[in-house]
Design a protein around this motif. Structure first.
Motif, PDB file in Angstrom:
ATOM      1  N   ARG A 138       0.833  -1.202   0.000  1.00  0.00           N
ATOM      2  CA  ARG A 138       0.000   0.000   0.000  1.00  0.00           C
ATOM      3  C   ARG A 138       0.867   1.251   0.000  1.00  0.00           C
ATOM      4  NH1 ARG A 138      -3.900   0.642   4.845  1.00  0.00           N
ATOM      5  NH2 ARG A 138      -2.152   1.233   6.150  1.00  0.00           N
ATOM      6  N   GLU A 139       1.938   1.239   0.822  1.00  0.00           N
ATOM      7  CA  GLU A 139       2.802   2.420   0.897  1.00  0.00           C
ATOM      8  C   GLU A 139       3.482   2.699  -0.436  1.00  0.00           C
ATOM      9  OE1 GLU A 139       3.026   4.479   3.395  1.00  0.00           O
ATOM     10  OE2 GLU A 139       1.942   3.329   4.908  1.00  0.00           O
ATOM     11  N   LEU A 140       3.969   1.653  -1.084  1.00  0.00           N
ATOM     12  CA  LEU A 140       4.691   1.861  -2.342  1.00  0.00           C
ATOM     13  C   LEU A 140       3.742   2.306  -3.446  1.00  0.00           C
ATOM     14  CD1 LEU A 140       7.315  -1.052  -2.370  1.00  0.00           C
ATOM     15  CD2 LEU A 140       7.531   1.288  -1.515  1.00  0.00           C
ATOM     16  N   ILE A 141       2.542   1.715  -3.479  1.00  0.00           N
ATOM     17  CA  ILE A 141       1.581   2.111  -4.508  1.00  0.00           C
ATOM     18  C   ILE A 141       1.071   3.520  -4.240  1.00  0.00           C
ATOM     19  CG2 ILE A 141      -0.713   1.611  -5.443  1.00  0.00           C
ATOM     20  CD1 ILE A 141      -0.024  -1.329  -5.307  1.00  0.00           C
ATOM     21  N   SER A 142       0.930   3.824  -2.961  1.00  0.00           N
ATOM     22  CA  SER A 142       0.507   5.171  -2.608  1.00  0.00           C
ATOM     23  C   SER A 142       1.548   6.202  -3.069  1.00  0.00           C
ATOM     24  CB  SER A 142       0.276   5.209  -1.102  1.00  0.00           C
ATOM     25  OG  SER A 142       0.477   6.483  -0.593  1.00  0.00           O
ATOM     26  N   ASN A 143       2.824   5.894  -2.889  1.00  0.00           N
ATOM     27  CA  ASN A 143       3.875   6.796  -3.377  1.00  0.00           C
ATOM     28  C   ASN A 143       3.858   6.904  -4.899  1.00  0.00           C
ATOM     29  OD1 ASN A 143       4.748   7.299  -0.809  1.00  0.00           O
ATOM     30  ND2 ASN A 143       6.555   5.973  -0.923  1.00  0.00           N
ATOM     31  N   ALA A 144       3.624   5.776  -5.560  1.00  0.00           N
ATOM     32  CA  ALA A 144       3.578   5.774  -7.024  1.00  0.00           C
ATOM     33  C   ALA A 144       2.424   6.657  -7.508  1.00  0.00           C
ATOM     34  CB  ALA A 144       3.405   4.337  -7.532  1.00  0.00           C
ATOM     35  N   VAL A 161       4.821   4.019   8.008  1.00  0.00           N
ATOM     36  CA  VAL A 161       6.253   4.288   7.941  1.00  0.00           C
ATOM     37  C   VAL A 161       6.696   4.551   6.504  1.00  0.00           C
ATOM     38  CG1 VAL A 161       6.915   3.164  10.069  1.00  0.00           C
ATOM     39  CG2 VAL A 161       6.759   1.824   8.008  1.00  0.00           C
ATOM     40  N   GLY A 162       5.743   4.679   5.607  1.00  0.00           N
ATOM     41  CA  GLY A 162       6.049   5.106   4.244  1.00  0.00           C
ATOM     42  C   GLY A 162       6.961   4.139   3.519  1.00  0.00           C
ATOM     43  N   PHE A 163       7.861   4.722   2.745  1.00  0.00           N
ATOM     44  CA  PHE A 163       8.760   3.961   1.903  1.00  0.00           C
ATOM     45  C   PHE A 163       9.495   2.850   2.653  1.00  0.00           C
ATOM     46  CE2 PHE A 163      13.227   3.606   0.617  1.00  0.00           C
ATOM     47  CZ  PHE A 163      13.070   3.030  -0.630  1.00  0.00           C
ATOM     48  N   THR A 198      -4.526   9.530   4.572  1.00  0.00           N
ATOM     49  CA  THR A 198      -4.047   9.996   5.879  1.00  0.00           C
ATOM     50  C   THR A 198      -2.779   9.289   6.310  1.00  0.00           C
ATOM     51  OG1 THR A 198      -5.290   8.314   7.063  1.00  0.00           O
ATOM     52  CG2 THR A 198      -6.377  10.433   6.708  1.00  0.00           C
ATOM     53  N   HIS A 199      -2.419   8.215   5.631  1.00  0.00           N
ATOM     54  CA  HIS A 199      -1.322   7.358   6.085  1.00  0.00           C
ATOM     55  C   HIS A 199      -1.646   6.830   7.470  1.00  0.00           C
ATOM     56  CE1 HIS A 199       1.133   8.710   2.744  1.00  0.00           C
ATOM     57  NE2 HIS A 199       0.772   9.930   3.047  1.00  0.00           N
ATOM     58  N   GLY A 200      -2.895   6.873   7.815  1.00  0.00           N
ATOM     59  CA  GLY A 200      -3.278   6.498   9.175  1.00  0.00           C
ATOM     60  C   GLY A 200      -3.594   5.025   9.288  1.00  0.00           C
TER      61      GLY A 200
HETATM   62 MG    MG Z   1       4.253   7.535   1.060  1.00  0.00          MG
END
Ligand code: MG
Ligand code: ADP
Length: 637
Positions: free
Chosen positions: A41-47, A132-134, A263-265
């Motif tokens: 989810r984090e990587l796709i969200s960044n993409a 924690v993102g990336f 929200t990254h929540g």
């Molecule tokens: Mg991110």
């Protein structure tokens, strides 16, 4: 197709991680989530973020997307090299950005996590509450290679790291270059650890994307870009902006996932409002109220985080004036049909359409909250406990919404002995006609905590007569009361200020009589305490306690004065009025003493100091207070 297995990392690290990142990586690698899936989810969200950003830039510079005007994301595995690759044709990163963005912690949510972890003995349990993102990639990977080409640039850079000792930034090899989708964007290659092996199975990847990323506005393929070009890949998500769908077509799970995406929540939204405004201004809105209070709710530099789109193009999540500061915890998306696309983000905040959207959105949210209070009081009370103090800022900040804000305000009061919230409407209803005349004002007492307020002598008379008093314990209360001083024509009145009319018609004239009767005592106390009080009078509000302090009629409420001083909004200082309970045995005793005697003076001072202590104020001379106290205790024993 050859991913870079970790053993092929020949170059020594050229950069060290910032201390924060090292700590975070250590935890990520050793923790953690019961649920590893979230890394994807984090990587796709960044993409998706990267695609959003380029879509905006390409409005002015269409040449940036000349290679392919469509944005898309690819996720594919390679069994041979045990790698999983996520590719986007978004904005990409240059060398400096790779170093800055992937070597330090910028993201506020992660920074918050680090801050919280400092004082935490068991940081692992915290991590589930923050994104924690990336770096989440290291939950399943022991080596990560990021290949990136900034849109419009010719050079392709590589960031690589085992997530432990540091990272290396270098030029890309031919093989790595071929992983990019067209002339721009980023490819992230994860060398999957043994315990992440399930992510080398297509079905698992597909399911994870369906669970977490279905709402992403870009097509996600389970193939390589090459395969897609040959017409072999099919997108696995619906790829429509979720807020453009009709409410009936979106499930609660999809709303919740979208909420987590923006929200990254890790919490779930407490309230979801999704609507379309049509008429003079047109926009779609999908707004959420979080369950958990953001850590920086009271940080003055906190920005609103509502994402503004214009006809599906992401503009910014930081447009000043898009929502009110007192709704700064609201998250979501507003997609305008009216705003021009080719306008700079900076000048947007002055566009009158923004203000009109703000008004409409505020009305809608307040009305939904009112609805929530009627339909789900437990949910609403949770909300109020978390965000009530912020909302109340709106009482002075946004007069046009004041009525609607008052409607959802909740207070503790004497009605339920400070145990249950009451609304102002309920209070007003209970005001009703009283035996001895109508109650005209909404009474309140403000202070630091409910317990102390419950024991305040100033409310004794109100209690005895069954007149309800609100307990106000938020600092903000003393601020809004100065501007928003009435509800439905009923003034707010502090029970610790000025003369009070408890509605006793038959008592009229009686007070004057009583005062005359105690004239000498009042005069004597007044001259004893002349430096500290502005007046001494017979109280109408005391039933049990001998004395209390109140602010003079024309003065400022005592607690308010203290709060304003702390916040440097008030410099004056007013002397309180000492009220005495003429029916109290102690007062009667005092009256019989010679005013010149030491006993009279000691008791006078003691009573005054006691009144100050109840008020939560320091006594002027603690030494003298203690000495007098000891003396009287001694006599008593
Ligand atoms: Mg991110
Ligand atoms: P966040 O997304 O909350 O900013 P992350 O840790 O997920 O935090 O990412 C850090 C930063 O790295 C991003 O803000 C972005 O600048 C950059 N970044 C990460 N992935 C990509 C990508 N695929 N394309 C472009 N930039 C990226």
């Amino acid at each position: 197709m050859n991913a870079q297995p970790k053993t092929q990392n020949p170059s020594p690290n050229t950069h060290s991680f910032s201390a924060d990142v090292s700590r975070l990586l250590d935890i990520v690698a050793h923790a953690l989530y019961t649920n590893h899936d979230v890394f994807l989810r984090e990587l796709i969200s960044n993409a998706a973020d990267a695609c959003d950003r380029l879509r905006y830039d390409a409005i002015e510079k269409p040449e940036l997307t000349a290679d392919n005007p469509n944005f898309r994301i690819h996720v594919y595995k390679d069994i041979e090299t045990r790698s999983l690759t996520v590719v986007d044709n978004g904005i990409g990163m240059g060398k400096a950005e790779l170093i800055d963005h992937l070597g330090t912690i910028a993201k506020s949510g992660t920074a918050a996590l680090m801050e919280k972890m400092k004082g935490e003995s068991d940081p692992l349990k915290l991590i589930g509450q923050f994104g924690v993102g990336f770096y989440a990639a290291y939950m399943v990977a022991d080596f990560v290679t990021v290949i990136s080409r900034k849109a419009g640039s010719k050079s392709i850079w590589v960031w690589e790291s085992d997530g432990a000792s540091g990272f290396n930034v270098r030029k890309a090899t031919k093989d790595e270059e071929s992983k990019l989708d067209g002339d721009r964007g980023t490819a992230i290659v994860l060398n999957i650890k043994d315990d992440g092996a399930e992510f080398l199975i297509d079905e698992k990847i597909k399911q994870t994307i369906e669970t977490y990323s279905d709402h992403i506005d870009f097509k996600i393929f389970l193939s390589t870009p090459e395969e897609t070009e040959k017409g072999e890949g099919q997108p696995i998500n619906k790829a429509g902006a979720i807020w453009t769908h009709s409410k009936n077509d979106v499930t609660k799970e999809q709303y919740d996932e979208f909420y987590k995406h923006i929200t990254h929540g890790f919490d779930e939204p407490l309230m979801t409002s999704h609507w379309r405004a049509e008429g003079k201004i047109e926009f779609s809105a999908l707004m959420f109220i979080p369950t958990l209070r953001p850590w920086d709710l009271y940080d003055p530099s906190r920005k609103n985080a509502v994402r503004l789109y214009v006809r599906r193009v992401f503009i910014s999540d930081n447009i000043e004036g898009l929502t009110y500061p007192w709704l700064r915890f609201v998250r979501g998306v507003i997609d305008s049909e009216d705003l021009p696309l080719n306008i700079s983000r900076e000048s947007l905040q002055y566009n009158p359409i923004i203000a009109r959207i703000r008004t409409a959105v505020t009305k809608h949210i307040l009305s939904d909250l009112d609805k929530l209070s009627r339909e789900d009081s437990i949910g609403f009370n949770t909300f109020w406990g978390q965000f009530g103090p912020a909302i109340k800022e709106g009482l002075y900040d946004a007069a046009e919404h004041r009525e609607a804000i008052f409607k959802i305000c909740r207070f503790y009061s004497t009605h339920d002995n400070g145990e249950k919230y009451t609304s102002l409407d309920d209070y007003v209803e209970r005001m009703g006609p009283k035996e001895n005349g109508d109650q005209k004002e909404i009474y309140y007492i403000s202070g630091e905590n409910i317990q102390a307020l419950k024991n305040s002598p100033q409310i004794e008379g109100f209690r005895a007569k069954g007149i309800e008093v609100l307990f106000l314990t938020d600092t903000i209360d003393d601020f809004w009361l100065q501007t928003a001083d009435e509800y439905k024509g009923k003034k707010f009145k502090s029970v610790t200020k000025g003369d009070i009319d408890l509605g006793d018609k038959k008592d009229e004239g009686k007070t004057e009589e009583t005062s005359n009767k105690h004239k000498d005592l009042l005069e004597n106390l007044k001259s004893l305490l002349k430096d500290d009080v502005s007046d001494v009078r017979v109280s109408k509000r005391l039933t049990d306690s001998p004395v209390c302090l109140v602010a003079p009629d024309d003065g400022i409420d005592m607690h308010m004065e203290r709060v304003l001083k702390i916040h440097q909004k008030y410099a004056g200082s007013s002397k309180p009025v000492l009220e005495i309970n003429s029916a109290h045995p102690l007062i009667q005793k005092l009256e019989s003493l010679d005013a010149q005697s030491d006993s009279f003076k000691d008791v006078g001072y003691l009573l005054f100091d006691q009144a100050k202590i109840i008020q939560g104020q320091p006594v002027k001379d603690p030494g003298a207070f203690a000495r007098r106290m000891a003396e009287f205790i001694g006599k008593g024993l």
